[in-house]
Design an enzyme around this catalytic site. Structure first.
Site, PDB file in Angstrom:
ATOM      1  N   ALA A 158      57.016  12.219  23.031  1.00  9.83           N
ATOM      2  CA  ALA A 158      57.126  12.192  24.180  1.00  9.83           C
ATOM      3  C   ALA A 158      56.839  11.024  24.728  1.00  9.83           C
ATOM      4  O   ALA A 158      56.425  10.101  24.193  1.00  9.83           O
ATOM      5  CB  ALA A 158      55.778  13.133  24.275  1.00  9.83           C
ATOM      6  N   GLY A 195      57.447  15.085  19.731  1.00  6.78           N
ATOM      7  CA  GLY A 195      58.351  16.056  20.596  1.00  6.78           C
ATOM      8  C   GLY A 195      59.525  16.097  20.836  1.00  6.78           C
ATOM      9  O   GLY A 195      60.213  16.716  20.635  1.00  6.78           O
ATOM     10  N   GLU A 234      59.654  18.488  17.865  1.00 12.34           N
ATOM     11  CA  GLU A 234      59.421  19.771  18.274  1.00 12.34           C
ATOM     12  C   GLU A 234      60.384  20.548  18.820  1.00 12.34           C
ATOM     13  O   GLU A 234      60.284  21.913  18.905  1.00 12.34           O
ATOM     14  CB  GLU A 234      58.295  19.947  19.100  1.00 12.34           C
ATOM     15  CG  GLU A 234      56.972  19.204  18.472  1.00 12.34           C
ATOM     16  CD  GLU A 234      55.489  18.739  19.622  1.00 12.34           C
ATOM     17  OE1 GLU A 234      55.937  18.071  20.377  1.00 12.34           O
ATOM     18  OE2 GLU A 234      54.683  19.567  19.387  1.00 12.34           O
ATOM     19  N   GLU A 289      51.607  12.549  15.574  1.00 12.11           N
ATOM     20  CA  GLU A 289      50.998  12.422  16.960  1.00 12.11           C
ATOM     21  C   GLU A 289      48.961  12.221  16.580  1.00 12.11           C
ATOM     22  O   GLU A 289      48.070  11.480  17.273  1.00 12.11           O
ATOM     23  CB  GLU A 289      50.355  14.214  17.976  1.00 12.11           C
ATOM     24  CG  GLU A 289      52.029  14.514  18.296  1.00 12.11           C
ATOM     25  CD  GLU A 289      52.674  14.702  17.935  1.00 12.11           C
ATOM     26  OE1 GLU A 289      52.854  14.596  16.704  1.00 12.11           O
ATOM     27  OE2 GLU A 289      53.823  15.325  18.977  1.00 12.11           O
TER      28      GLU A 289
HETATM   29  C1  3H9 Z   1      54.632  13.079  21.559  1.00  8.61           C
HETATM   30  O1  3H9 Z   1      55.479  13.099  21.679  1.00  8.61           O
HETATM   31  C2  3H9 Z   1      53.316  14.350  21.949  1.00  8.61           C
HETATM   32  C3  3H9 Z   1      54.051  16.164  22.061  1.00  8.61           C
HETATM   33  O2  3H9 Z   1      53.605  16.541  20.318  1.00  8.61           O
HETATM   34  C4  3H9 Z   1      53.538  16.535  23.211  1.00  8.61           C
HETATM   35  C5  3H9 Z   1      53.834  16.526  24.787  1.00  8.61           C
HETATM   36  C6  3H9 Z   1      53.558  17.280  25.330  1.00  8.61           C
HETATM   37  N1  3H9 Z   1      57.062   6.682  24.713  1.00  8.61           N
HETATM   38  O3  3H9 Z   1      58.213   0.603  18.277  1.00  8.61           O
HETATM   39  P1  3H9 Z   1      59.384   0.092  18.474  1.00  8.61           P
HETATM   40  C7  3H9 Z   1      58.747   1.784  22.724  1.00  8.61           C
HETATM   41  S1  3H9 Z   1      53.179  11.552  20.892  1.00  8.61           S
HETATM   42  C8  3H9 Z   1      57.000   5.650  25.253  1.00  8.61           C
HETATM   43  O4  3H9 Z   1      59.669  -1.497  17.930  1.00  8.61           O
HETATM   44  P2  3H9 Z   1      61.297   0.267  16.733  1.00  8.61           P
HETATM   45  C9  3H9 Z   1      57.726   1.093  22.622  1.00  8.61           C
HETATM   46  O5  3H9 Z   1      56.840   0.875  22.896  1.00  8.61           O
HETATM   47  C10 3H9 Z   1      54.635  10.752  20.567  1.00  8.61           C
HETATM   48  N2  3H9 Z   1      57.788   4.374  24.277  1.00  8.61           N
HETATM   49  O6  3H9 Z   1      60.598   0.790  17.758  1.00  8.61           O
HETATM   50  C11 3H9 Z   1      58.779  -0.368  22.006  1.00  8.61           C
HETATM   51  O7  3H9 Z   1      58.093  -1.169  23.889  1.00  8.61           O
HETATM   52  P3  3H9 Z   1      59.397  -2.191  24.128  1.00  8.61           P
HETATM   53  C12 3H9 Z   1      55.417  10.790  18.792  1.00  8.61           C
HETATM   54  C13 3H9 Z   1      57.291   4.608  23.174  1.00  8.61           C
HETATM   55  O8  3H9 Z   1      62.964   0.360  15.961  1.00  8.61           O
HETATM   56  C14 3H9 Z   1      60.454   0.807  22.033  1.00  8.61           C
HETATM   57  O9  3H9 Z   1      60.136   1.889  22.253  1.00  8.61           O
HETATM   58  N3  3H9 Z   1      55.336   9.710  18.613  1.00  8.61           N
HETATM   59  C15 3H9 Z   1      57.657   5.391  21.917  1.00  8.61           C
HETATM   60  O10 3H9 Z   1      60.737  -0.311  15.359  1.00  8.61           O
HETATM   61  C16 3H9 Z   1      60.684   0.021  20.908  1.00  8.61           C
HETATM   62  O11 3H9 Z   1      59.481   0.853  20.156  1.00  8.61           O
HETATM   63  C17 3H9 Z   1      55.948   8.852  18.204  1.00  8.61           C
HETATM   64  O12 3H9 Z   1      54.257   8.794  17.648  1.00  8.61           O
HETATM   65  C18 3H9 Z   1      57.377   6.696  23.466  1.00  8.61           C
HETATM   66  N4  3H9 Z   1      56.973   7.190  22.408  1.00  8.61           N
HETATM   67  O13 3H9 Z   1      60.649   1.523  15.732  1.00  8.61           O
HETATM   68  C19 3H9 Z   1      56.916   8.194  18.014  1.00  8.61           C
HETATM   69  N5  3H9 Z   1      57.777   5.331  21.247  1.00  8.61           N
HETATM   70  O14 3H9 Z   1      60.199  -2.554  24.148  1.00  8.61           O
HETATM   71  C20 3H9 Z   1      56.028   6.309  18.089  1.00  8.61           C
HETATM   72  C21 3H9 Z   1      58.561   3.612  21.441  1.00  8.61           C
HETATM   73  O15 3H9 Z   1      59.251  -2.145  25.552  1.00  8.61           O
HETATM   74  N6  3H9 Z   1      57.379   5.009  17.871  1.00  8.61           N
HETATM   75  N7  3H9 Z   1      58.085   3.149  22.797  1.00  8.61           N
HETATM   76  O16 3H9 Z   1      57.752  -3.038  24.281  1.00  8.61           O
HETATM   77  C22 3H9 Z   1      57.570   5.024  17.114  1.00  8.61           C
HETATM   78  O17 3H9 Z   1      56.977   5.650  15.764  1.00  8.61           O
HETATM   79  C23 3H9 Z   1      59.062   4.004  16.888  1.00  8.61           C
HETATM   80  O18 3H9 Z   1      58.333   3.271  17.890  1.00  8.61           O
HETATM   81  C24 3H9 Z   1      59.917   4.248  16.347  1.00  8.61           C
HETATM   82  C25 3H9 Z   1      60.719   3.349  16.668  1.00  8.61           C
HETATM   83  C26 3H9 Z   1      59.681   4.457  14.740  1.00  8.61           C
HETATM   84  C27 3H9 Z   1      60.558   5.471  17.186  1.00  8.61           C
END
Ligand code: 3H9
Length: 685
Positions: free
Chosen positions: A61, A100, A103, A123
């Site tokens: 999400a 998400g 999901e 999450e």
């Molecule tokens: C969820 O899904 C809830 C659902 O169950 C229910 C909903 C109803 N959103 O980490 P990076 C941005 S909760 C917005 O350096 P990498 C991050 O801020 C979510 N932005 O890259 C950064 O922005 P900026 C569950 C996001 O390649 C840029 O992307 N998911 C999100 O080292 C690059 O990020 C997670 O918790 C997001 N969800 O790693 C996953 N994620 O360039 C969280 C990232 O402006 N994300 N950004 O600073 C990660 O673990 C890592 O970003 C990922 C890539 C492994 C994907």
């Protein structure tokens, strides 16, 4: 953001392109909904491949939307829409299918992935539970035990393991889109498996839930989300699909607005901002293919282990052969410990050791890309090391000091080629602790600074840029923590009460237990050096303990007594006597837990505000990361600065003023007072 539909015979390919990580923003959700409608109504389509452009599958999400009211189409409805599509959808995963994103993949009838991909429901790391059916569909796919483990730890699973556990249906070698289309065509030749929501949850024995709840509670300490996530999986096992889905959604919405979730979101964004200080813009890092560490003591060996863990070949330099052997033995002990804890297998430990060359000969460093010095904290010793390095190393090699208290500008004062010099301050044990303070000297070139940040990324560390001052960011605040802890003793608290209060606040250890574990001698040595510089460090009781040879656990006693061979802290009559003598005449109070925490944490916040004021730190959130990743400040409290803001800076200022009037703290600094008027820390330009 784009969602495009292309056709490959009877297979439609839906491609999501929403940089940087294809997060499920409202318009992406709407576009995917529209795609499902279009494809349901297209008789030429028999199956749909869902694939993503860029570096990853849908990573979750959109966390930026969490502070705002949820907007339709809601994610649980979209997952259902895909699951109930009239044609089967196949998720084609590369990068990370998280939250998400996973999901959505669970709503698809099949999941295929490249071998480098990973899937998971992280999450809980954001203080929430999955909110789009993750806890309800996952146990139907792989059973409650694995589902419970995944949702309570948040740990992603790599594709090969995910395949063996049944989380995905196939690994694709070569081109993912082609592989997914081939998989779809093959799948259409057979009858389709049931959608996950139509399947039953496999049974577990009745003891499973209590046993798991106990171990989750122990691990989570005071974090709320893991136990709530477990409750969702339990509800999935006990109630029907729709009831469990409603329970999960309600839990998700409750937690989304919680203080812990706000703190953990703050840390999430802080960790992503820290690697990019403004002065890096335009600077490219120098390549790092080989590294040397000077000094094989605890710190040097830990740094070398961390470098080996990242796959870099390491030369370990010591002053004589016996010291080389000791350094290599320290490294062997680190890797043996990692094998014992199941972190690596024995073959990996052998390979890690094989990549280390021990030597006494600086000439071996002539072609090394990066050298990190970790010798004794003595200015002359360090200067001698850098004089040798400057003469031997390539002019473009980066030369770094791991000093924790000395001024890097002084260390480099007589060195040639000072633009390649930088401070890289690791935290002990350096192969475990995530924090790396990156301290540019006045002479450091921008690309050398960029190299420090690139190294942090290679090592999986959280880099924080720190300016030069006594103790940089972390240890400067630590001094205040310790001084405040002693002020509490002088005014009526006991070491046990202080440690218990700080543990109850969420720290893994109280300040006195931590000193006993690490040893009181290093801080005593630093105080001596500070006094020689004309400073007046405040540690009246610690000074007396050191005079009596009480250096902590290693000397059989420090702030506490210890029975031989036992690390359990026992109240010490000697310490009580020393406190009473030092407190002579000081007003004694009754301290409760909240009062103790205020008397330690709020002065830390004040020191942190001064650190912002004098630009030692660039952002309040960087200070939070230092305390979380270097000193065990609870992540779910968001770090001291977030804690102070969440509590209200006006209240923080008022409490500090009261403590100061009683001689128990300093008055708030100007920046803290100014920030109180706006409610957030104002960073001076
Ligand atoms: C969820 O899904 C809830 C659902 O169950 C229910 C909903 C109803 N959103 O980490 P990076 C941005 S909760 C917005 O350096 P990498 C991050 O801020 C979510 N932005 O890259 C950064 O922005 P900026 C569950 C996001 O390649 C840029 O992307 N998911 C999100 O080292 C690059 O990020 C997670 O918790 C997001 N969800 O790693 C996953 N994620 O360039 C969280 C990232 O402006 N994300 N950004 O600073 C990660 O673990 C890592 O970003 C990922 C890539 C492994 C994907």
């Amino acid at each position: 953001m784009t969602v495009t539909i292309t056709h490959n015979g009877e297979i439609a390919v839906v491609t999501v392109d929403n940089p940087p990580v294809n997060a499920l923003s409202q318009d992406l959700r709407q576009s995917l909904w529209d795609a499902a409608e279009t494809l349901d109504n297209d008789p030429s389509v028999r199956a749909v491949v869902l694939i993503c452009a860029g570096r990853t599958f849908i990573a979750g999400a959109d966390v930026n939307e969490f502070g705002k009211p949820p907007m339709p189409p809601h994610l649980p409805d979209l997952v259902k829409r895909i699951e109930r599509a009239t044609k089967p959808w196949i998720a084609a995963i590369h990068g990370s299918a998280l939250g998400g994103g996973f999901e959505i993949a669970l709503g698809c009838r099949f999941r295929v992935a490249v071998a480098s991909a990973s899937v998971g429901l992280p999450e809980v790391r954001l203080g929430i539970v999955p909110g789009a059916g993750g806890t309800v569909r996952l146990p139907r796919l792989v059973g409650p035990a694995l589902a419970a483990d995944m949702v309570t730890t948040g740990t992603p699973v790599a594709a090969p393991k995910a395949r063996s556990q049944g989380l995905i249906d196939a690994i694709v070698d070569g081109d993912l889109e082609k592989g997914a289309i081939d998989f779809a065509l093959a799948a259409l030749a057979h009858s389709l498996p049931l959608a996950l929501s139509d399947r039953a949850v496999p049974a577990v024995d009745t003891a499973f839930w209590d046993k798991t709840a106990k171990s989750v509670a122990t691990r989570a300490k005071r974090e709320e989300a893991p136990l709530r996530a477990l409750a969702c999986v339990k509800s999935a096992a006990e109630a029907d699909f729709e009831t469990a889905l409603a329970f999960e959604r309600e839990t998700f919405l409750q937690l989304r607005g919680s203080d812990q979730a706000a703190a953990l979101r703050h840390v999430f964004f802080a960790e992503r901002a820290a690697p990019r200080p403004p002065e890096l813009s335009g600077a490219s890092p120098r390549p790092i293919r080989s590294v040397a560490v000077i000094g094989g003591g605890t710190m040097g060996a830990g740094i070398a282990a961390s470098l080996r863990d990242a796959g870099l070949p390491v030369t370990l330099v010591e002053r004589d052969q016996a010291a080389v052997e000791r350094g290599l033995a320290n490294l062997q002990a680190i890797f043996d410990g990692a094998v014992k804890r199941g972190r690596i297998d024995p073959e990996t430990a052998v390979a890690r050791m094989a990549g280390i060359a021990g030597t006494t000969d600086y000439a071996r460093l002539a072609d090394t890309d990066l050298v990190i010095e970790a010798v004794f904290e003595d200015l002359d010793v360090k200067r001698a090391v850098f004089t040798q390095l400057a003469a031997i190393c390539r002019p473009d090699a980066v030369l770094a000091t791991n000093t924790s208290y000395l001024d890097p500008d002084h260390i480099a004062a007589f060195m040639t080629g000072r633009e390649r010099f930088i401070g890289l301050h690791f935290f002990s044990p350096a192969n475990i602790m995530k924090l790396l303070e990156i301290v540019p000297a006045a002479s450091t070139a921008p690309d050398v600074l960029a190299t420090g940040f690139a190294l942090a990324r290679m090592l999986g560390k959280i880099p924080v840029r720190a300016g030069i001052c006594d103790g940089f960011i972390g240890n400067r605040i630590l001094k205040v923590t310790r001084a405040q802890a002693e002020r509490l003793l002088l005014s009526g608290a006991t070491p046990q009460a202080v440690d218990a209060a700080m543990r109850a606040f969420g720290l893994p250890m109280g300040p006195f237990e931590a000193q006993d574990l690490g040893g009181l001698d290093i801080a005593a040595f630093q105080r001596k050096a500070a006094r020689a510089r004309g400073e007046t460090p405040f540690a009246p009781i610690a000074d007396r303990l050191c005079e009596e040879g009480r250096f902590g656990q290693k000397s059989g006693g420090g702030w506490y007594d210890y029975a031989k061979g036992d690390r359990t802290p026992l109240p010490s009559a000697t310490v009580t006597r020393l406190i009473a003598a030092a407190a002579d005449g000081t007003l004694q109070r009754d301290w409760d837990e909240a009062g103790i925490v205020d008397c330690i944490v709020l002065p830390m916040v004040n020191e942190a505000a001064k650190i912002l004021e004098d630009r030692t730190a660039l952002r309040a959130s960087d200070i939070d990361l230092v305390k979380i990743h270097g000193y065990g400040f609870p992540r779910w409290r968001g770090g001291p600065m977030h804690y102070a803001q969440a509590r209200g800076l006006c209240e923080v200022v008022a409490t500090l003023d009261r403590l100061a009037e009683d001689g128990l703290a300093e008055h708030p600094c100007d920046l803290l007072r100014q920030s109180a008027t706006s409610g957030t820390f104002e960073v001076p330009r």
